[in-house]
Design a protein around this motif. Structure first.
Motif, short mmCIF file in Angstrom:
data_model
loop_
_atom_site.label_atom_id
_atom_site.label_comp_id
_atom_site.label_asym_id
_atom_site.label_seq_id
_atom_site.Cartn_x
_atom_site.Cartn_y
_atom_site.Cartn_z
N ALA A 196 38.98 13.69 4.91
CA ALA A 196 39.93 13.33 5.92
C ALA A 196 40.44 14.57 6.87
O ALA A 196 40.32 14.58 8.06
CB ALA A 196 41.20 12.78 5.66
N GLN A 231 54.00 7.35 -8.83
CA GLN A 231 52.95 7.92 -9.49
C GLN A 231 51.82 8.12 -8.26
O GLN A 231 50.67 8.29 -8.46
CB GLN A 231 52.32 6.85 -10.16
CG GLN A 231 52.89 6.67 -11.52
CD GLN A 231 52.61 5.40 -12.41
OE1 GLN A 231 51.89 4.53 -11.96
NE2 GLN A 231 53.16 5.29 -13.59
N LEU A 232 52.59 8.22 -7.25
CA LEU A 232 51.42 8.56 -5.90
C LEU A 232 50.49 9.83 -6.36
O LEU A 232 51.01 10.83 -6.32
CB LEU A 232 52.52 8.95 -4.47
CG LEU A 232 51.60 9.29 -3.28
CD1 LEU A 232 50.51 8.38 -2.93
CD2 LEU A 232 52.76 9.84 -2.42
N LYS A 233 49.48 9.59 -5.76
CA LYS A 233 48.30 10.67 -6.00
C LYS A 233 47.40 10.42 -5.28
O LYS A 233 46.96 9.29 -4.83
CB LYS A 233 48.02 10.92 -7.35
CG LYS A 233 47.01 11.90 -7.85
CD LYS A 233 46.74 11.78 -9.43
CE LYS A 233 45.83 12.91 -9.85
NZ LYS A 233 44.57 12.81 -9.31
N ILE A 234 46.91 11.59 -4.34
CA ILE A 234 46.00 11.39 -3.52
C ILE A 234 44.68 12.02 -4.11
O ILE A 234 44.68 13.20 -4.44
CB ILE A 234 46.15 11.96 -2.11
CG1 ILE A 234 47.27 11.18 -1.29
CG2 ILE A 234 44.72 11.87 -1.23
CD1 ILE A 234 47.78 11.70 -0.07
N ASN A 288 54.89 2.59 -8.77
CA ASN A 288 53.63 2.94 -7.93
C ASN A 288 53.93 4.46 -7.03
O ASN A 288 53.16 5.23 -6.93
CB ASN A 288 53.42 2.24 -6.96
CG ASN A 288 51.99 1.07 -7.34
OD1 ASN A 288 51.27 1.53 -8.41
ND2 ASN A 288 52.13 -0.19 -7.04
N LEU A 289 55.21 4.25 -6.39
CA LEU A 289 55.46 5.33 -5.55
C LEU A 289 55.79 6.62 -6.26
O LEU A 289 55.24 7.66 -5.77
CB LEU A 289 56.73 4.89 -4.64
CG LEU A 289 57.27 5.97 -3.77
CD1 LEU A 289 56.14 6.15 -2.67
CD2 LEU A 289 58.64 5.44 -3.00
N LYS A 335 38.86 14.56 -3.07
CA LYS A 335 37.91 14.47 -2.21
C LYS A 335 38.21 13.55 -0.85
O LYS A 335 37.74 14.20 0.13
CB LYS A 335 36.91 13.71 -2.99
CG LYS A 335 35.23 14.63 -2.89
CD LYS A 335 34.29 13.83 -3.77
CE LYS A 335 33.36 12.96 -2.96
NZ LYS A 335 32.43 12.01 -3.60
N PRO A 336 38.70 12.25 -0.90
CA PRO A 336 38.88 11.86 0.36
C PRO A 336 39.76 12.67 1.18
O PRO A 336 39.60 12.66 2.39
CB PRO A 336 39.46 10.39 -0.13
CG PRO A 336 39.72 10.56 -1.52
CD PRO A 336 39.03 11.40 -2.23
N GLY A 337 40.77 13.20 0.58
CA GLY A 337 41.80 14.02 1.14
C GLY A 337 41.29 15.11 2.15
O GLY A 337 41.33 15.21 3.07
#
Lengths: 595, 317
Positions: free
Chosen positions: A470, A459-462, A456-457, A465-467
């Motif tokens: 924020a 493959q971290l991807k933000i 998971n770590l 749009k939400p980024g």
């Protein structure tokens, strides 16, 4: 008993008696009687009159404030004793009266005229030193002056509301010490919007505090008398002699007073006396520090003053034995008998007078402190002041040796605290439906979520749009704050002052309004209590003013628009005020409607 | 400047379940762990001297996950930086271990947030005390980050306040990131009183963005950096009796409980008030003129912030 400064046989109203000047009072006792017939404090003496030198009778008249007739005393001792005695009284009283006048001037500067105006009288041959007071002496003199003033006031405690003149004086003092209040006073009272009484209504505590402050008795200043010589060119030294200094020296060193009365003016002139005194060994012995040893060689032998010289008080036993018993706890000699006979070592750690040179100084300080305490406490009987417990066992029971009893304090036992907080949190939650879920399933779900965390770590991807959203939200948050901070003061000064005035005035109206609405306090000492009708009238008047506040604010907003200032900001600034005013108006109308 | 960051994780299973199912921007625990690890790695990477401590608040218990008491030694992995790996695996294994412990219980109890907070403060305190003797001469800049999903627990109000006071005394900043659930008043206060930031996530799926932007910088740098913070805090007073927001309240002079009307006996501390004072205060009651009609005509004390024997009232606006 107060210490007597000087006494003399004198008749008053043709009755023989004893005139006495103590350190606080002037009194005259008829022969054969115990209680003085005439007795008044120093601070009451206003002026002094003397009969001419060489007149048949040696008379002295002392006038009091508020009683100009005063008291006529005739010195009855045979001449020249009578003249000498009168001279002594005259000199002491002159110092006292000078102080009283200074005190009076001090009050006059800040207050309405005192009840009576002192009669200034020419004093024949007044031996007042004609040297202008120097600065250090002034500060000291003022403290003494205020002490006298306070002594006088202490006799009549002032309760605000009783005495119009006094009230006025107190109000003025409060206003002088509080510029903000003064400006409010100027805006509202002097412009006639509210009356003086209304303004002070509810501010009685300020007046009470001021009155209490004035009534507080100040003690004698604790400074040792130590005239500092000023060096002038040519290696000469100069000491300024002021009446205050003379008084202090006489007070501190009675031997100088004795020398003065013995020698002035018969053997020495006033100036000569002081000149010789400051060069004498006597003066050096009186100095408050040992640094005088450096100037030892400039001291001359003086046949007159050396007579008064006492031996240095550096014996093992002090010359002046303390009155009464010494508390065993501070008596270094108390354990003397335990040594020697019993075989204990002698106590060498605390021996009195190991440094002989310091002894006179230490004793001088001690005596000075004692004198100071006496002046503050009054001459109480030794037994009473000392509070020595004759019970030895009680005396050796020291607090430090007792077990400390820990106090548990009062624990805050708040009952049903859930009740209080749950209401608020429940109100805050936006109706999240608490579906009942099996706890085990939940824990299992949580564990499942932890599986494959490494993959998971990696493959971290933000998502963009939400980024971005924020980032924007947070930037706005910061920007708003910075914006507020950066454009703080661009309201023109004139408008700003108007806003402030409007604000303070409305605040005062609000204060007055609530004061008249709420029941009166009964813990403030006032005599003037408004009747219900007066209060209602006042509330009505205040409501009248308050209902105009909205107009005033609107006017301010228009001014802002005209000046090219963002009127929203004025509105925002005045909003809390309008809220408060609305609240008062609603309250008033509701209450009125209910009646 | 090195910082000491203590992270408090709120691991309430039910709340995380709900967070994963939230209608707007859901955040499952797995994603949270992902973002959290990235953030913690960033923190230890930012400065060699940075210290990290991780605490977990679980239902009914709290535990220190990192530095772990019994370190879990991970399998060496050539693809990852060892300090990161040590930290991340210690956290994951710690959580797994604790979840195993509580898996047998039937009912969900509230998370022990106060316990975790107190442990964090104790840990910081220990490091700060040991600091002068340590070779690290730089001042530690300690802060605590609370990642919260649970609502306020009313019974923990006093312990939380005590924790806040300790933090103030230790000069520890408490930051709060509210990931899911209603706003918590207690944590708002905690952040406000210690000078930290309180952030309520609007976009939960961008958690890492929030974390790095708001909480990665040392508190000392925030004067220069301007981090986001909450713009309003609820300071209003609610009475203890009806939970109404009051403008004028009556405060018990013994325990400072607030009431919207004068009461003969304080419901909190059971103090009795004299009748005379009650009458006087009744007369001062706002907007309720009929309750004691003759009271107002009597000349007695107003409520406006005057102390009067036992009965003490104050204007709270």
């Amino acid at each position: 008993m107060p210490t007597s400064v000087c006494t003399a046989k004198a008749s008053y109203k043709k009755a023989p008696g004893l005139l006495e000047l103590t350190d606080t009072h002037i009194q005259w006792t008829q022969d054969g009687k115990k209680a003085p017939v005439v007795r008044f404090t120093h601070s009451e003496a206003s002026s002094l009159f003397c009969s001419k030198e060489g007149a048949a009778q040696c008379r002295l008249k002392i006038a009091k404030y508020g009683d100009e007739n005063g008291y006529n005393f005739a010195f009855t001792s045979p001449q020249p004793t009578a003249s000498a005695e009168r001279e002594k009284f005259k000199q002491e009283l002159t110092a006292i009266i000078t102080k009283n006048r200074a005190a009076l001037e001090l009050t006059q500067q800040t207050s309405v005229p005192p009840p009576s105006i002192p009669v200034t009288a020419p004093i024949s041959n007044a031996p007042t030193p004609r040297i202008p007071p120097s600065h250090p002496a002034v500060s000291r003199a003022q403290s003494v002056v205020s002490e006298r003033v306070n002594e006088r006031r202490a006799t009549t405690p002032i309760i605000p509301g009783n005495d119009a003149a006094n009230d006025f004086r107190l109000r003025k003092k409060v206003l002088v010490s509080d510029p903000e209040l003064a400006s409010l006073h100027r805006d509202l009272v002097m412009s006639g919007q509210i009356t003086e009484t209304e303004f002070w209504d509810g501010r009685e505590h300020l007046l009470l505090a001021q009155a209490a402050f004035e009534n507080q008795k100040k003690g004698k200043p604790g400074q040792l008398v130590d005239p500092r010589p000023e060096t002038v060119e040519g290696g000469e030294i100069k000491i300024r002699i002021t009446p205050q200094l003379v008084h202090d020296i006489f007070d501190e060193y009675p031997v100088v007073a004795k020398a003065y009365s013995d020698n002035v003016p018969n053997k020495l002139s006033e100036a000569e006396f002081w000149k010789r005194y400051f060069q004498s060994k006597l003066f050096n012995a009186h100095r408050a520090s040992i640094r005088s040893s450096a100037t030892q060689h400039v001291v001359k032998d003086d046949p007159i003053f050396d007579k008064y010289l006492e031996k240095d008080d550096d014996g093992l036993e002090p010359r002046r034995q303390p009155a009464g018993d010494v508390d065993l706890f501070v008596d270094l000699g108390a354990t003397l008998e335990d040594h020697g006979e019993t075989g204990n070592e002698r106590d060498i750690t605390m021996q009195p007078g190991r440094q002989r040179g310091a002894l006179p100084l230490i004793r001088k300080f001690n005596e000075h402190s004692e004198r100071l305490l006496n002046s503050a406490l009054g001459e109480a009987s030794a037994a009473k002041r000392r509070k020595i417990d004759k019970d030895t066992y009680a005396a050796i029971e020291l607090d430090d040796l007792r077990d400390s009893e820990s106090s548990a304090g009062i624990t805050l036992e708040m009952q049903d605290r859930e009740r209080y907080f749950e209401g608020r949190t429940a109100a805050g939650s936006n109706g999240v439906d608490h579906e009942h879920l099996d706890f085990k399933t939940l824990v299992h779900e949580a564990k499942q979520n932890l599986q494959n965390w490494e993959t998971n770590l990696n493959q971290l991807k933000i998502e963009r749009k939400p980024g971005d959203a924020a980032l924007m939200a947070m930037t706005t948050n910061v920007a708003t704050r910075l914006d507020v901070r950066s454009r703080k003061n661009d309201i023109p000064v004139g408008l700003f002052t108007q806003m402030t005035t409007c604000q303070t005035a409305a605040n005062e109206f609000l204060r007055q309004f609530w004061l008249s609405m709420y029941p009166q306090p009964n813990d403030v000492q006032t005599v003037v209590v408004a009747t219900p009708a007066q209060r209602a009238a006042k509330a009505e008047k205040m409501i009248g003013y308050l209902s105009k506040t909205k107009e005033k604010v609107d006017a301010l907003v228009r001014t802002a628009q005209a000046d090219g200032v963002d009127h929203n900001r004025v509105e925002v600034a005045m909003k809390p005020l309008l809220n408060a005013v609305d609240w008062a108006l609603t309250f008033y109308h509701t209450r009125k409607g209910a009646r | 400047m090195s910082t000491l960051l203590a992270v408090v994780l709120d691991l309430a299973p039910a709340q995380w379940h709900a967070a994963a199912k939230a209608s707007t921007s859901p955040l499952p625990l797995a994603t949270f762990i992902q973002h959290l690890n990235a953030f913690l790695n960033a923190h230890i990477a930012a400065n060699n001297d940075n210290i990290i401590a991780v605490f977990a608040a679980l239902p009914g218990t709290s535990v220190m996950l990192y530095p772990a008491a019994e370190p879990h030694v991970p399998v060496p992995d050539a693809n990852s930086y060892t300090p990161f790996k040590l930290l991340d695996s210690a956290i994951i294994h710690g959580i797994e271990r604790e979840l195993d412990v509580i898996a047998d219980s039937d009912n969900e109890v509230p998370v022990a947030l106060v316990g975790a907070l107190s442990k964090a403060l104790c840990y910081i305190n220990r490091l700060t005390i040991a600091q002068p003797t340590a070779k690290n001469e730089h001042a530690l800049d300690p802060h605590i980050l609370v990642l919260s999903v649970s609502p306020d627990l009313s019974s923990s109000y006093i312990p939380i306040m005590n924790a806040i006071f300790s933090a103030q005394k230790l000069k520890v900043t408490i930051d709060v990131c509210k990931i899911y659930g209603p706003e918590t008043v207690f944590l708002q206060q905690a952040a406000h009183l210690t000078g930290g930031s309180y952030i309520y996530l609007e976009r939960r799926d961008a958690l890492l963005q929030y974390l790095t932007m708001s909480f990665l910088s040392a508190p000392a740098l925030r004067k220069t950096l301007s981090v986001p913070t909450q713009d309003k805090i609820d300071f209003r007073v609610a009475c203890f009796c009806h939970k109404n927001i009051v403008d004028i309240g009556f405060v018990c002079s013994v325990c400072l409980s607030i009431f919207c009307q004068p009461v003969p006996v304080c419901s909190t501390c059971k103090t009795r008030f004299p009748m005379k004072i009650l009458q006087r205060l009744n007369a001062a009651r706002p907007l309720l003129p009929s309750a004691n009609s003759n009271g107002a005509a009597r000349n007695s004390s107003p409520a406006g912030g005057r102390t009067n024997g036992n009965g003490n009232a104050t204007r709270t606006r």
